[in-house]
Design a protein around this motif. Structure first.
Motif, PDB file in Angstrom:
ATOM      1  N   MET A   1      -7.824   3.607   1.876  1.00 15.10           N
ATOM      2  CA  MET A   1      -6.129   3.248   2.868  1.00 15.10           C
ATOM      3  C   MET A   1      -6.718   3.665   4.062  1.00 15.10           C
ATOM      4  N   SER A   2      -5.879   2.306   4.713  1.00 17.50           N
ATOM      5  CA  SER A   2      -6.774   2.608   6.411  1.00 17.50           C
ATOM      6  C   SER A   2      -5.377   3.233   6.760  1.00 17.50           C
ATOM      7  N   ARG A   3      -5.623   4.125   7.647  1.00 13.32           N
ATOM      8  CA  ARG A   3      -4.375   5.029   8.902  1.00 13.32           C
ATOM      9  C   ARG A   3      -2.662   3.764   9.386  1.00 13.32           C
ATOM     10  N   ALA A   4      -3.814   2.094   9.312  1.00 11.80           N
ATOM     11  CA  ALA A   4      -2.722   1.327   9.444  1.00 11.80           C
ATOM     12  C   ALA A   4      -1.437   1.425   8.477  1.00 11.80           C
ATOM     13  N   ALA A   5      -2.192   1.157   7.256  1.00  9.17           N
ATOM     14  CA  ALA A   5      -0.959   1.162   5.989  1.00  9.17           C
ATOM     15  C   ALA A   5      -0.453   2.917   5.821  1.00  9.17           C
ATOM     16  N   MET A   6      -1.406   3.734   6.213  1.00  9.82           N
ATOM     17  CA  MET A   6      -0.400   4.944   5.671  1.00  9.82           C
ATOM     18  C   MET A   6       1.069   5.601   6.678  1.00  9.82           C
ATOM     19  N   CYS A 350      -6.651  11.306  -4.446  1.00  7.35           N
ATOM     20  CA  CYS A 350      -7.643   9.327  -4.857  1.00  7.35           C
ATOM     21  C   CYS A 350      -6.467   8.479  -4.369  1.00  7.35           C
ATOM     22  N   PRO A 351      -6.215   7.592  -3.226  1.00  9.02           N
ATOM     23  CA  PRO A 351      -5.877   6.880  -3.350  1.00  9.02           C
ATOM     24  C   PRO A 351      -4.914   5.952  -4.422  1.00  9.02           C
ATOM     25  N   ALA A 352      -3.529   5.425  -4.450  1.00 10.44           N
ATOM     26  CA  ALA A 352      -3.154   4.521  -5.472  1.00 10.44           C
ATOM     27  C   ALA A 352      -4.110   3.934  -5.906  1.00 10.44           C
ATOM     28  N   VAL A 403      -1.409  12.539  -1.496  1.00  6.22           N
ATOM     29  CA  VAL A 403      -1.100  13.263  -3.463  1.00  6.22           C
ATOM     30  C   VAL A 403      -0.414  12.102  -3.864  1.00  6.22           C
ATOM     31  N   HIS A 404      -1.063  11.715  -5.721  1.00  3.55           N
ATOM     32  CA  HIS A 404       0.157  10.862  -5.975  1.00  3.55           C
ATOM     33  C   HIS A 404      -0.025  11.736  -6.937  1.00  3.55           C
ATOM     34  N   MET A 405       1.485  11.463  -7.949  1.00  2.00           N
ATOM     35  CA  MET A 405       1.282  11.961  -9.125  1.00  2.00           C
ATOM     36  C   MET A 405       1.675  10.535 -10.661  1.00  2.00           C
TER      37      MET A 405
END
Length: 445
Positions: A1-6, A350-352, A403-405
């Motif tokens: 995921m790009s910094r802009a998206a984050m 991991c990215p979503a 972190v994703h759940m």
């Protein structure tokens, strides 16, 4: 995921003044989401219905009347209905969020109840049913999922006034239904000869009282035809530990003839029931305005509530995280056949988008059709199992920037088949999983 998206602003899903969170329940006609009133900070549950399904069943006037009635009442043993909203395609019913889990979880965890404890819950159940019946509202679908407990351990019956969605009124003026869980349903409902909502509700109350005292169902059989026969003939026996008073009352409630079945007034006069009984004292009417109910069903844009959708996984706050622990879980964890979980969770770094791809890769070879929407997926097995097609819902929540759940939940089908599916899925996802639900509960809860 790009910094802009984050760094992009997170657009959570909103319906009017409510911010929607995770799905906490799912049925044929509706989905229930955890939500927060952004004006007051109050946590609520929002039941979401498709307008098309409601209109198709030609029950709009009945549903509007029953929802309006439930909005006017505030009973200590009935889940509070706060307000109703409508969009172009959906009806949103805002309900009290009850945090103590299900009544039947107590039996799963502790076994059958002592007679005085079971009687106290039965008092509360009958109080709720009596109150709603006196206002012309019948439940018609009393079952374990609808019996919740509040923080203080008081019974709250949910879905009064909403169960008409699964019914049909035919030319004879009586209700007709098809039901998914026949164990709690009265013989006249199963025989589909039309039935009276009041007597049918009482039969279900009798089944519930039996389970509280026995720890198992009065009517059970793996053969559906045989199960229907047992219910129709009221073939059951009370165990030896039941007192004579409890046995007598249950036999009067589980009378297969609705015309001779005991009524609520008869129950209120019964000697076993009356022991320790107190009528509830409460403020009966609060909100006198039901304009929102009529507006929700109108197909006019100026009456519609605005919906905004999230573009990234929903961020989860501490309260929602805690609400996922067993003590606060609203979903049904009571399975008569097996004590097997119907949902599980894991965390991932991991990215979503990568998590979604990996679940898709793992599920397709197992014969699942996949539908994706935002950060949610619906997986349906094309081969029907013993309880129909297995349908699995997954949703991704953001707990921290990296972190994703991931929640994996059985939406429909057999719990055993779901467990088998999840075992296969988890093997395929071992590179994605950071912590399992057991690890999370061991550290976080």
């Amino acid at each position: 995921m790009s910094r802009a998206a984050m760094n992009a602003p997170k657009l959570k899903r909103r319906v009017g003044k409510y911010e929607l969170g995770r799905t906490i329940g799912e049925g044929t006609f509706a989905k229930v989401r955890f939500a927060k009133n952004t004006e007051t900070g109050e946590h609520v549950a929002i039941k979401i219905l498709g307008k098309e399904k409601v209109l198709k069943h030609k029950l709009v006037e009945q549903i509007k009347r029953e929802i309006s009635t439930m909005k006017l009442v505030k009973h200590p043993n009935v889940v509070r209905l706060h307000e109703v909203m409508g969009s172009k395609t959906k009806i949103f019913i805002v309900l009290e969020f009850v945090t103590g889990g299900e009544l039947f979880d107590k039996i799963v965890n502790n076994g059958r109840m002592r007679e005085d404890e079971a009687r106290r819950y039965f008092h509360q159940l009958i109080n709720a049913v009596d109150f709603c019946h006196s206002r012309g509202v019948y439940h018609r679908d009393l079952k374990p999922e609808n019996l919740l407990l509040d923080t203080y351990g008081n019974l709250k019956v949910s879905d009064f006034g909403l169960s008409a969605l699964s019914q049909q009124v035919r030319g004879d003026g009586l209700l007709h239904t098809t039901c998914g869980t026949p164990n709690y349903v009265a013989p006249e409902v199963l025989n589909d000869r039309g039935y009276d909502g009041a007597t049918a509700d009482l039969w279900s109350c009798g089944v519930i009282l039996f389970i509280l005292l026995a720890g198992y169902l009065p009517f059970d059989d793996s053969n559906l035809v045989r199960l229907y026969e047992k219910i129709s003939n009221a073939e059951f026996s009370c165990p030896s530990w039941f007192s004579s008073g409890a046995t007598r009352l249950i036999k009067r409630i589980l009378d297969p003839n609705p015309l001779t079945r005991i009524t609520i007034s008869g129950i209120l006069e019964d000697g076993w029931f009356r022991k320790g009984y107190k009528r509830p004292v409460f403020d009966e009417r609060e909100d006198k305005n039901v304009d929102d109910v009529a507006a929700a069903f109108k197909d006019m844009e100026d009456h519609h509530v605005t919906e905004k959708r999230e573009e990234q996984p929903v961020a989860m706050n501490a309260f929602e995280l805690i609400s996922m622990s067993k003590g606060l879980n609203l979903e049904n964890l009571f399975d008569i056949e097996q004590e097997i979980k119907r949902e599980t969770r894991f965390t991932s770094k991991c990215p979503a988008s990568e998590i979604i791809s990996k679940i898709e890769e793992a599920a397709k070879p197992l014969g699942f059709d996949i539908q994706k929407k935002n950060y949610k997926m619906s997986l349906e097995n094309s081969t029907a199992g013993r309880k129909g097609n297995l349908n699995v819902a997954t949703e991704i929540f953001q707990m921290a920037p990296s972190v994703h759940m991931v929640e994996v939940r059985k939406a429909k089908g057999d719990t055993l088949e779901f467990q088998k599916f999840y075992n296969s899925l988890s093997t395929s996802l071992k590179d994605v999983v950071w912590k399992s639900e057991e690890d999370m509960q061991g550290h976080a809860f």
